[in-house]
Motif scaffolding. Structure first.
Motif: not given
Length: 212
Positions: A17-29
């Motif tokens: 999910l971290a990969i998918a969300l960053t690919r969509a432009g979101h920041e993740v911690v």
């Protein structure tokens, strides 16, 4: 719009999910039980939109937090840590891994209701528990694609459900609103909708077929 999303758990689901969300432009911690120093390689691979943090830092990073730890490990996260947050619960119950949980064995409650009970004050949304981690990336398609895979969401809070549904659409999936958390047993392990690739109409049919 960029959103910062906390991810507690860096295993298969959390990491994917971290990969998918960053690919969509979101920041993740991203956080795990071993501490941020263990996540250097993970965040380096994710790029500039990712950072490592403690569990508390991931919990407070944004309004949305993914909880992707095994059910047995849930109690290790302080119950008040996610108060007021939208919590995406990805859990499944595996007695061989989690130990026997009488309420679940007796079908008196659901895994997500247990999560919501533990994180009282959080807005829990059941999602991502019925798709293999790798398929979050390999099955993603743009909106409107023929045969686009659908994922179910369950929540007691309509706004939280809609926020998570929007994220699911962004990363490549249609969404089926399954209803309240009390109905989320329909997408739990061994039910007809669990694991295979289904479109919206197919998944709705499989949820209707579920028996408790």
């Amino acid at each position: 719009m960029t959103t910062t999303i906390g991810i507690i758990g860096s295993g298969n689901i959390g990491g994917t999910l971290a990969i998918a969300l960053t690919r969509a432009g979101h920041e993740v911690v991203v956080a795990n039980s071993r501490g941020p120093e263990s996540l250097g390689a993970v965040v380096a691979e994710l790029g500039d939109l990712a950072s490592a943090g403690t569990v508390a830092e991931a919990a407070h990073a944004g309004e949305i937090v993914v909880v992707a730890v095994p059910l047995w490990a849930l109690a290790s996260i302080p119950s008040d840590l996610l108060e007021g947050r939208i919590v995406i619960d990805t859990n499944n119950y595996y007695p061989g891994r989690d130990g026997a949980i009488a309420e679940l064995d007796a079908r008196e409650t659901t895994t997500s209701e247990l999560v919501a009970r533990h994180f009282a004050g959080a807005r829990v949304v059941k999602a991502f528990n019925h798709i293999p981690a790798r398929e979050i990336l390999t099955h993603a398609q743009p909106a409107g694609s023929d045969g686009r895979r659908a994922l179910a969401v369950y929540a007691d809070d309509a706004d939280a459900r809609d926020r998570v549904a929007a994220l699911i659409d962004e990363i490549g999936f249609d969404v089926v609103d399954g209803g309240a958390l009390t109905d989320s047993w329909r997408i739990e392990r061994d039910q007809p909708g669990y694991i295979p690739h289904f479109t919206v109409e197919q998944l709705r049919g499989k949820l209707a077929e579920a028996q408790r």
